[in-house]
Scaffold this active site. Sequence first.
Site, mmCIF file in Angstrom:
data_model
loop_
_atom_site.group_PDB
_atom_site.id
_atom_site.type_symbol
_atom_site.label_atom_id
_atom_site.label_comp_id
_atom_site.label_asym_id
_atom_site.label_seq_id
_atom_site.Cartn_x
_atom_site.Cartn_y
_atom_site.Cartn_z
ATOM 1 N N LYS A 29 -1.884 5.880 4.456
ATOM 2 C CA LYS A 29 -1.060 7.118 4.719
ATOM 3 C C LYS A 29 -1.836 8.000 6.467
ATOM 4 O O LYS A 29 0.241 7.936 7.313
ATOM 5 C CB LYS A 29 0.090 7.905 3.299
ATOM 6 C CG LYS A 29 0.673 7.592 2.605
ATOM 7 C CD LYS A 29 1.272 8.622 2.017
ATOM 8 C CE LYS A 29 1.873 7.838 0.025
ATOM 9 N NZ LYS A 29 0.662 7.080 0.046
ATOM 10 N N LYS A 62 7.570 5.117 -10.444
ATOM 11 C CA LYS A 62 8.346 5.734 -9.392
ATOM 12 C C LYS A 62 10.127 5.385 -8.961
ATOM 13 O O LYS A 62 10.317 4.714 -8.959
ATOM 14 C CB LYS A 62 7.293 5.453 -8.177
ATOM 15 C CG LYS A 62 8.057 6.979 -7.466
ATOM 16 C CD LYS A 62 6.520 6.886 -6.273
ATOM 17 C CE LYS A 62 5.852 6.635 -5.900
ATOM 18 N NZ LYS A 62 5.137 7.200 -5.107
ATOM 19 N N ASP A 106 -5.168 8.118 1.822
ATOM 20 C CA ASP A 106 -4.263 7.966 0.773
ATOM 21 C C ASP A 106 -4.013 6.725 1.013
ATOM 22 O O ASP A 106 -2.907 5.760 2.117
ATOM 23 C CB ASP A 106 -3.351 8.667 1.703
ATOM 24 C CG ASP A 106 -2.330 9.626 -0.199
ATOM 25 O OD1 ASP A 106 -2.461 8.854 -0.979
ATOM 26 O OD2 ASP A 106 -1.296 10.810 0.382
ATOM 27 N N LYS A 134 -0.533 15.460 -0.820
ATOM 28 C CA LYS A 134 -0.116 15.054 -0.535
ATOM 29 C C LYS A 134 1.680 14.793 0.071
ATOM 30 O O LYS A 134 2.095 14.316 1.247
ATOM 31 C CB LYS A 134 0.796 14.429 -2.036
ATOM 32 C CG LYS A 134 1.877 12.917 -2.388
ATOM 33 C CD LYS A 134 0.768 12.011 -2.184
ATOM 34 C CE LYS A 134 0.779 10.968 -3.045
ATOM 35 N NZ LYS A 134 -0.029 9.899 -2.883
HETATM 36 P P1 NAD Z 1 -4.406 9.458 -12.459
HETATM 37 O O1 NAD Z 1 -3.406 10.313 -12.973
HETATM 38 O O2 NAD Z 1 -3.495 8.123 -13.465
HETATM 39 O O3 NAD Z 1 -5.314 8.661 -12.426
HETATM 40 C C1 NAD Z 1 -6.421 9.771 -12.236
HETATM 41 C C2 NAD Z 1 -7.762 9.229 -12.658
HETATM 42 O O4 NAD Z 1 -8.968 10.889 -12.420
HETATM 43 C C3 NAD Z 1 -7.724 9.905 -14.076
HETATM 44 O O5 NAD Z 1 -8.240 9.096 -15.583
HETATM 45 C C4 NAD Z 1 -8.774 11.346 -14.079
HETATM 46 O O6 NAD Z 1 -9.415 11.947 -15.497
HETATM 47 C C5 NAD Z 1 -9.591 11.268 -12.562
HETATM 48 N N1 NAD Z 1 -9.985 12.306 -12.109
HETATM 49 C C6 NAD Z 1 -9.800 13.555 -11.929
HETATM 50 N N2 NAD Z 1 -10.704 13.349 -11.222
HETATM 51 C C7 NAD Z 1 -11.912 12.552 -11.138
HETATM 52 C C8 NAD Z 1 -12.996 13.570 -10.687
HETATM 53 N N3 NAD Z 1 -13.701 14.716 -10.326
HETATM 54 N N4 NAD Z 1 -14.176 12.369 -10.958
HETATM 55 C C9 NAD Z 1 -13.633 10.848 -12.364
HETATM 56 N N5 NAD Z 1 -12.281 10.950 -11.549
HETATM 57 C C10 NAD Z 1 -11.419 11.958 -11.968
HETATM 58 O O7 NAD Z 1 -3.418 8.859 -10.915
HETATM 59 P P2 NAD Z 1 -3.352 7.072 -10.130
HETATM 60 O O8 NAD Z 1 -1.864 6.625 -10.472
HETATM 61 O O9 NAD Z 1 -4.327 6.101 -10.984
HETATM 62 O O10 NAD Z 1 -3.604 7.470 -8.679
HETATM 63 C C11 NAD Z 1 -5.010 7.395 -8.519
HETATM 64 C C12 NAD Z 1 -4.665 8.381 -6.594
HETATM 65 O O11 NAD Z 1 -4.217 7.890 -5.658
HETATM 66 C C13 NAD Z 1 -4.378 9.354 -7.259
HETATM 67 O O12 NAD Z 1 -5.194 10.514 -5.969
HETATM 68 C C14 NAD Z 1 -2.653 9.151 -6.145
HETATM 69 O O13 NAD Z 1 -2.557 10.391 -5.929
HETATM 70 C C15 NAD Z 1 -3.733 8.537 -4.768
HETATM 71 N N6 NAD Z 1 -1.968 7.032 -5.037
HETATM 72 C C16 NAD Z 1 -1.687 6.734 -5.804
HETATM 73 C C17 NAD Z 1 -0.715 5.567 -5.112
HETATM 74 C C18 NAD Z 1 0.227 4.574 -6.148
HETATM 75 O O14 NAD Z 1 -0.277 4.801 -7.448
HETATM 76 N N7 NAD Z 1 1.208 3.892 -5.950
HETATM 77 C C19 NAD Z 1 -0.383 6.051 -4.180
HETATM 78 C C20 NAD Z 1 -1.094 6.571 -3.300
HETATM 79 C C21 NAD Z 1 -1.742 7.108 -3.747
#
Ligand code: NAD
Length: 487
Positions: free
Chosen positions: A442, A370, A281, A330
């Site tokens: 994290k 956010k 994370d 999360k």
């Molecule tokens: P998002 O929802 O925009 O993107 C996730 C993508 O994953 C989507 O396009 C979805 O179609 C795809 N997906 C889902 N399951 C899949 C699979 N099995 N195989 C391939 N693709 C798949 O989310 P995001 O904002 O890009 O964040 C991505 C991840 O990073 C999340 O888990 C989020 O919690 C984590 N994260 C993000 C942040 C941040 O943006 N600041 C911080 C910490 C963690």
Amino acid sequence: MKTVKFIDNNIIVDTNGNFSVTNVPCEITIQPRKSKLGIMIVGIGGNNGTTFIAGLLAKKAGITWDTTTGKKSVKYYGSMSQYGSVHIGYDSQGAPHSRLFNDIADMYNPEDIVMGGWDICKDNMYDATVKAQVIDYDLLQKLKHYIEPIIPIPSIYSPDFIAKNQAPRATNVLPSENTLRDNINQIASDIINFKKWNNLDNVIVLWCASTERFTKGTWSNRDELMEAIDNDDPEISPSIQFAIAAAQTGCTFLNGSPQNTLGPAVIDNAKYHGTFVGGEDFKTGQTKIKSVLADWLVSSGIKPLSIVSYNHLGNNDGKNLDEAPQFKSKEITKKNVIDDVVDENPAIFPDGHPDHAVVIKYIPAVGDSKRAMDEYYSEIFLGGRHTLAMHNTCEDSLLAVPIILDIILFADFFSRITIKRGDSDTPKPFGTVLSMLSLFFKAPVTNQAEPLVNAFFRQKACIDNFFRIIIGLPPADHMLLSRRGGA
Ligand code: NAD
């Protein structure tokens, strides 16, 4: 190849609490980077994936674009590898000096990274970037012909692991009748082809896809995991299948989402293949500040009584986290971040941990922007109370992408290092879990028997000092004893 020597130390504590220090002479060897690095992103069509691709391609193409606040060009602000520096000391006039991380270490240039990946959604990178609503319109139009041809590779979809509300995105998926072995073999062959077609020496696989629910699997080693795969165990999540395919093809696997992908059996499997893992994370905003503030309060002798964090976001990540099992993943990574600071200070916390709550709400109107609100409520002198409240607004993906870049570049760098401890030792690479990357996660996963460090400044000191050592400096002590006068 570069070799440097340094002295490591340990403490030995006896039953009366007395301690002594032992010094161990060590030698670090750094292999040079090879010519080309590839990154394969799972979830390439999401906000983080599309912003990563757009940012790096815009930099490579030298694109500038107009905004309401003037002309912009790509600057990797927020990236430690590109803009972060290591303090190297003071000169005779007392002026401080530092060096950029990427000047000290032989790391890849971000523009040379070859990018590709999978998504369960078939949108090309232009359509996906439009939907993400992160990139300025002018930049998006200038990028269109670079990103429109990039199509995600079909991926493993398990509706049991991500939120039900993601089902409409599942338009680009491997056949549902596939066995787990079929899936893993398909992903492994995608990696091999990507490597071959792009003539790459090294590929890193990064899970940047939607947060999954925790797996309930309790496999403790590789054999049990392989048996579970042969039995099509429904607790083998897509992210675990990707981790296995990455190891099988000799690739480092990094997990940027909170679910418990890197369990003991997945780590054991990577060890079997001689590959690395890192996670979990991305530590980007609210939790990063918490890993600073909790440490600062407690190390100043203040007793936090409660830490309460709210945030709301309106992007697809927020939508996925709106369902209970995904939110739970999360919540766990966000809450664990104060554990080491609290556990190390029993004088302040004789009666357990402070109250700690994390709330996340999906508010579509704010999109990727956010908003995080935190309250730190502490006890101070004579029973007084101290309240520290914070409001933090930022474009989630613009904070995440520079950190994703760092994770990739530092992971590659640390995977090229061997350390020899003591004169009779043989040089060994870091353990299977690249815990030197803890600063960026994290909920850092560590190797067996390795202490877990969440506190930001210790994590930062670890990386800073490692980079000081490799340019022949001792770890920084900031004492300045020789300059404090008195002679
Ligand atoms: P998002 O929802 O925009 O993107 C996730 C993508 O994953 C989507 O396009 C979805 O179609 C795809 N997906 C889902 N399951 C899949 C699979 N099995 N195989 C391939 N693709 C798949 O989310 P995001 O904002 O890009 O964040 C991505 C991840 O990073 C999340 O888990 C989020 O919690 C984590 N994260 C993000 C942040 C941040 O943006 N600041 C911080 C910490 C963690």
